[in-house]
Motif scaffolding. Structure first.
Motif, PDB file in Angstrom:
ATOM      1  N   LEU A 375      65.205  44.287  51.949  1.00 29.61           N
ATOM      2  CA  LEU A 375      66.562  44.030  51.460  1.00 29.61           C
ATOM      3  C   LEU A 375      67.387  43.184  52.420  1.00 29.61           C
ATOM      4  CD1 LEU A 375      67.251  47.681  50.230  1.00 29.61           C
ATOM      5  CD2 LEU A 375      66.633  45.689  48.806  1.00 29.61           C
ATOM      6  N   GLY A 376      68.386  42.524  51.875  1.00 26.33           N
ATOM      7  CA  GLY A 376      69.319  41.726  52.664  1.00 26.33           C
ATOM      8  C   GLY A 376      70.431  42.589  53.240  1.00 26.33           C
ATOM      9  N   PRO A 377      71.412  41.951  53.917  1.00 28.47           N
ATOM     10  CA  PRO A 377      72.494  42.701  54.558  1.00 28.47           C
ATOM     11  C   PRO A 377      73.282  43.561  53.580  1.00 28.47           C
ATOM     12  CG  PRO A 377      72.826  40.301  54.726  1.00 28.47           C
ATOM     13  CD  PRO A 377      71.487  40.511  54.142  1.00 28.47           C
ATOM     14  N   GLY A 378      73.772  44.696  54.075  1.00 20.62           N
ATOM     15  CA  GLY A 378      74.668  45.528  53.292  1.00 20.62           C
ATOM     16  C   GLY A 378      74.001  46.424  52.269  1.00 20.62           C
ATOM     17  N   ARG A 379      72.669  46.389  52.201  1.00 22.84           N
ATOM     18  CA  ARG A 379      72.004  47.223  51.188  1.00 22.84           C
ATOM     19  C   ARG A 379      71.187  48.318  51.850  1.00 22.84           C
ATOM     20  NH1 ARG A 379      69.108  43.545  47.009  1.00 22.84           N
ATOM     21  NH2 ARG A 379      68.765  45.582  46.048  1.00 22.84           N
ATOM     22  N   ASP A 380      71.355  49.537  51.343  1.00 22.44           N
ATOM     23  CA  ASP A 380      70.661  50.689  51.937  1.00 22.44           C
ATOM     24  C   ASP A 380      69.212  50.780  51.503  1.00 22.44           C
ATOM     25  OD1 ASP A 380      72.661  51.816  53.496  1.00 22.44           O
ATOM     26  OD2 ASP A 380      73.616  52.762  51.758  1.00 22.44           O
ATOM     27  N   GLY A 381      68.357  51.085  52.468  1.00 31.27           N
ATOM     28  CA  GLY A 381      66.946  51.295  52.182  1.00 31.27           C
ATOM     29  C   GLY A 381      66.295  51.980  53.367  1.00 31.27           C
TER      30      GLY A 381
END
Ligand code: 4UU
Length: 538
Positions: A375-381
Motif C-alpha cells: 500500500l501507499g502512504p496513509g493506508r493501514d495494512g
C-alpha cells in the motif's frame, strides 16, 4: 537493482545510505571492538549493591569464563540458560558463553518452575546460571531434564559459585571458529504471531547487522558520555541487545536495576546522573504524570526512548512539556524475530506517536491483509520487513517459520500500521494474537492451554483488554463443563498459581456458552473483542 519496478512499488527504504555490515565478526567480537579504547572506564554498575566493572574487566572476565566453561566440558553450540535479574555480572557471563562458541537463552526471572522447564527443554539447555533466590526453581527445572550444571551468583550448597569460575587462570580459552551467518548466538523466546513461545534463532550476523544499522548518526545516540539506566530486563531482546550490548559497544556506562520500584528508580535517575533512559509505555507514563517526579533533579536526562508497546501521542507530548531539558522522546519499534529493531525515530523531525523510519539496509512494506498488495502512504495494512536482521527461523519449527517469513524473505510482523508522506511509520493495531502487558509478551495460547487443563473448564479464549497505562490486560472467556460449579475467583486462583505474575488475568474472567470459532477451528478473537465492547457499554 531496479530489475523489476513493479515489484519495488511501495517498498520503503531508508533515506540514509546503507551501511557496511562486517560479515567476519561474531556478536561478541563486534561488541568488544573498541573495548581497549574504553579500558578503565566504568562499563556497568549496580544501583542496589553499587558493584561495578570496568571495560577491561568485562573483557578479561568474559575470557576467564570461557576458559572455565571449556574446562568443565562446555562445547561449541551448547545452550547456556540465564535465569536472573539485571545484575552487572550478566554481560560477563553472556559474552563469556559466546566467546566459548555457545548459545545464550535467557528466561524471565519471574517464571514458575514449569514455565522455565518448558523453555529449557525446547532450547535443550545444558547449563544454567541463576541467583540464590531462584536456585530452587532452576535446579528443579534442570532435574526434569536430567541435568545438573547449575551455577549461582553467590553461595548455595551443591551448586558451583560464579566466583569459582571467575578465579580460573584463563589457561583454556577455547579456540572456536564462529561462522557468523550460520551459527546461532542467542535464542530468545517469543510466541510470534500465533501459538506458544518458540525459540528464535538469531545468528551472530543477524545481531551484528542490527547493531551496525542502529548505530548510525541519525539513530542510536549512545556515546562514551552516555549513562544508561537499565531496568528493562536483559532476558528480553530490548534489554539484551539494544541496551546492554549496544550500551557497551558505544562505551557508555550502564546502571543496572534488578527490580523496578518507583522511588528507587527516580532516585537512581538523579543519583547516577542518567542521560539516556530506554523505557516502555508505563514508565513514560509515570515520568509524564506522576507527582513524585517533581521531587527529583532530572536535569541530566536528555533522551527517553519508548519501545516494546505503543506510546500514545499525548503521553509523549506531556513528557516533553514536563521535562523541558529532554531533547526528545524517541521510539524504537521491533520484534524479537528482527534482532530486534527495524524502525527508529531519526534525530531530526521527531513526530509524536510515530515509531520512526525504517533503518538502513532493510526494506519495509505495508500490505493489504486481504490482497497482499503493497500500500501507499496513509493506508493501514500489515507491516512486513526484509533484510539481514530477519531471524534464521524458529528452533525445530519449520512450519511456524514459513508462516512468518514468506518465500521472498518478508517477515510478517502481525502489526497493523501505515506511513505518512515523509515515510514515518505509525503502528495502530495488531492482527496477531499476542497480548502485551507492560511490554511483556503474554501469549494467549499459553493461558488457553492452561485453562483447558482445568477439570471444570470445557473451552477457553484469552484476549487483551486495552488499558491506558499498562497497554493490555489479559482477559479470559471461559466455557464451563456441564454440571460443575466454577466461579470467577476459582479461575483467578488457578491461573495465579500456575503462571508468572505478569500473565495474571487482570482484565477479568467472563463465562460464555461457546467460544466463537472459524470453520478451521481458529478462535475468532475479533468477535470476542466486539462482544466485550458491547458488554462495557451496557
Ligand atoms: C508499538 O518488544 C519487542 C522489541 C522491542 C524493542 C527492542 C529494541 C524496542 C526498541 C528497541 O530498541 O519485541 P517482542 O518480540 O517482545 O514484541 C514485538 C511486538 C511488536 O510486533 C509490536 O506489536 O511488540 C510491539 N511493539 C511495539 N508496538 C514493539 N515496539 C513497539 C512500539 N510501538 N514502539
Amino acid at each position: 537493482e531496479n530489475k523489476n519496478n513493479e515489484e519495488e512499488k511501495n517498498v520503503i527504504r531508508s533515506k540514509n545510505p546503507d551501511v557496511e555490515i562486517p560479515d567476519n565478526l561474531s556478536w561478541n567480537e563486534y561488541i568488544f571492538q573498541d573495548f581497549d579504547e574504553y579500558a578503565d572506564r566504568e562499563a556497568i554498575r549496580d544501583s542496589i549493591s553499587d558493584r561495578s566493572y570496568s571495560y577491561r574487566q568485562i573483557k578479561d572476565l568474559s575470557r576467564t569464563i570461557s576458559s572455565a566453561l571449556n574446562k568443565r566440558g562446555f562445547k561449541k553450540g551448547d545452550v547456556f540458560a540465564m535465569f536472573l535479574p539485571n545484575l552487572p555480572e550478566f554481560p560477563i557471563i553472556y559474552f563469556g558463553v559466546l566467546k566459548a562458541g555457545g548459545v545464550v537463552t535467557a528466561a524471565n526471572p519471574l517464571f514458575t518452575t514449569e514455565e522455565l522447564a518448558k523453555q529449557l527443554k525446547l532450547a535443550d539447555a545444558k547449563w544454567i546460571l541463576t541467583v540464590p533466590q531462584l536456585v530452587h526453581r532452576a535446579k528443579e527445572a534442570m532435574q526434569d531434564l536430567g541435568r545438573e550444571n547449575v551455577f549461582v551468583i553467590g553461595d548455595v550448597d551443591g551448586c558451583e559459585s560464579l566466583s569459582v569460575l571467575l578465579q580460573d587462570d584463563g589457561s583454556s580459552v577455547p579456540d572456536v571458529t564462529v561462522n557468523p551467518k550460520e551459527d546461532i548466538a542467542v535464542l530468545p523466546f517469543s510466541s510470534g504471531t500465533t501459538g506458544q513461545p518458540k525459540g528464535v534463532m538469531l545468528t551472530h550476523y543477524n545481531l551484528v547487522s542490527c547493531g551496525s544499522i542502529m548505530r548510525t548518526e541519525d539513530f542510536l545516540s549512545f556515546s562514551e558520555t552516555t549513562v544508561l539506566l537499565a531496568f528493562l530486563p536483559f532476558f528480553h531482546v530490548y534489554g539484551m541487545v539494544a541496551i546492554m550490548s549496544m550500551g557497551l559497544h558505544c562505551g557508555s556506562t550502564i546502571i543496572t536495576m534488578s527490580r523496578f520500584e518507583r522511588d528507587k528508580f527516580l532516585h537512581a535517575l538523579e543519583n547516577y546522573e542518567v542521560t539516556h533512559l530506554p523505557a516502555v509505555p508505563p514508565v513514560v507514563f509515570l515520568l509524564a504524570k506522576h507527582p513524585s517526579v517533581d521531587n527529583f533533579d532530572l536535569s541530566y536526562l536528555t533522551e527517553v526512548t519508548n519501545g516494546a508497546a505503543p506510546l500514545g501521542k499525548q503521553v509523549s507530548k506531556a513528557l516533553m512539556d514536563r521535562l523541558p531539558l529532554l531533547s526528545s522522546v524517541r521510539q524504537g519499534y521491533g520484534m524479537t524475530e528482527l534482532s530486534p529493531v527495524c524502525h527508529m525515530t531519526p534525530a531530526e523531525n521527531n513526530k509524536h506517536g510515530s515509531v520512526g523510519c525504517i533503518l538502513p539496509n532493510l526494506r519495509c512494506k505495508v500490505v493489504d491483509v486481504e490482497t497482499g498488495e503493497a500500500l501507499g502512504p496513509g493506508r493501514d495494512g500489515e507491516i512486513c520487513v526484509q533484510g539481514p536482521t530477519v531471524m534464521k527461523g524458529y528452533l525445530n519449527n519449520p512450519e511456524a517459520t514459513t508462516q512468518t517469513i514468506d518465500n521472498d524473505g518478508w517477515l510478517h510482523t502481525g502489526d497493523i500500521g501505515h506511513y505518512d508522506e515523509d515515510e514515518h511509520f505509525f503502528i495502530v493495531d495488531r492482527v496477531k494474537e499476542l497480548i502485551k502487558y507492560k511490554g511483556y509478551q503474554v501469549p494467549p495460547a499459553e493461558l488457553e492451554a492452561l485453562l483447558i487443563s482445568h477439570p471444570a473448564i470445557e473451552d477457553a479464549a484469552v484476549i487483551g483488554v486495552p488499558d491506558a497505562e499498562e497497554g493490555e490486560l489479559p482477559m479470559a472467556f471461559v466455557v464451563r463443563k456441564a454440571d460443575v460449579t466454577l466461579t470467577e475467583k476459582d479461575v483467578h486462583v488457578f491461573v495465579d498459581e500456575n503462571v508468572a505474575a505478569y500473565k495474571k488475568l487482570r482484565g477479568g474472567v467472563e463465562f460464555i456458552d461457546e467460544i466463537p470459532k472459524s470453520l478451521s477451528g481458529k478462535i475468532l478473537r475479533r468477535e470476542l473483542k466486539d462482544r466485550l465492547k458491547k458488554l462495557s457499554k451496557v
